[in-house]
Design a protein around this motif. Sequence first.
Motif, short mmCIF file in Angstrom:
data_model
loop_
_atom_site.label_atom_id
_atom_site.label_comp_id
_atom_site.label_asym_id
_atom_site.label_seq_id
_atom_site.Cartn_x
_atom_site.Cartn_y
_atom_site.Cartn_z
N GLY A 24 0.23 10.77 2.90
CA GLY A 24 -0.15 10.08 1.67
C GLY A 24 0.03 10.95 0.44
N LEU A 52 0.30 2.80 -3.44
CA LEU A 52 -0.74 3.78 -3.11
C LEU A 52 -2.13 3.30 -3.54
CD1 LEU A 52 1.33 6.93 -4.04
CD2 LEU A 52 1.04 5.91 -1.78
N ALA A 56 2.62 10.17 -2.56
CA ALA A 56 2.11 10.03 -3.93
C ALA A 56 2.96 10.80 -4.93
CB ALA A 56 0.66 10.50 -4.00
N ARG A 107 9.51 5.40 -3.08
CA ARG A 107 8.60 4.89 -2.05
C ARG A 107 9.06 3.52 -1.56
NH1 ARG A 107 4.43 7.04 -5.60
NH2 ARG A 107 3.96 4.93 -6.31
N THR A 123 0.80 -1.22 0.00
CA THR A 123 0.00 0.00 0.00
C THR A 123 0.83 1.27 0.00
OG1 THR A 123 -1.86 -1.17 0.98
CG2 THR A 123 -1.88 1.23 1.16
N PRO A 124 1.85 1.41 0.87
CA PRO A 124 2.61 2.67 0.81
C PRO A 124 3.47 2.81 -0.45
CG PRO A 124 3.35 1.30 2.67
CD PRO A 124 2.24 0.58 1.99
#
Length: 172
Positions: A117, A47, A121, A128, A43-44
Amino acid sequence: MSDEHNLDHARTVRLVRAAQRGDTIAMNELLDVLTPYAGRICTPIALADGPDAVQETLVAVFRSLRSLKEPAALYGWVRAIACREAVRVARRTARSVPADLTTVPQRGDPQLASDIGDVLARLSPEHRAVLVLRDVEGLDEQSAAALLGLRVGTVKSRLHRARDSFRKAWTS
């Protein structure tokens, strides 16, 4: 705590071995354990495409599960696959040029759903990935380099640039 860890470790080894033999109940239990773990990594990095990256990770894990020689190494093996898949999925949908980090609204701006977030992004998937591996997963540069298939110097350079970009965007 160590008794609990040993029980979880022994259970994981048993689940992996049973799943490698084709036991569908073990596969489902393993899926329940690995889905949130993969999500924490994907997820990180990916995103909004995190769910796709998790799905791709789980497909790759179960497709190759029989090749895992040491069931005790499951989490490290899954981490490597999750990181690779998250970067691949993020690259596939990423803008060709990263956004200008100087346009990030100041911390606390009510228009932002999440300052962190939003800043993440604006970083490339590669940046990331190194941030997640070092600052979330706690890996050292050598381990992150091995997972990403990069030289240690490249990881250090990307990490420096990612942290610098993040810091500048966060404090502007």
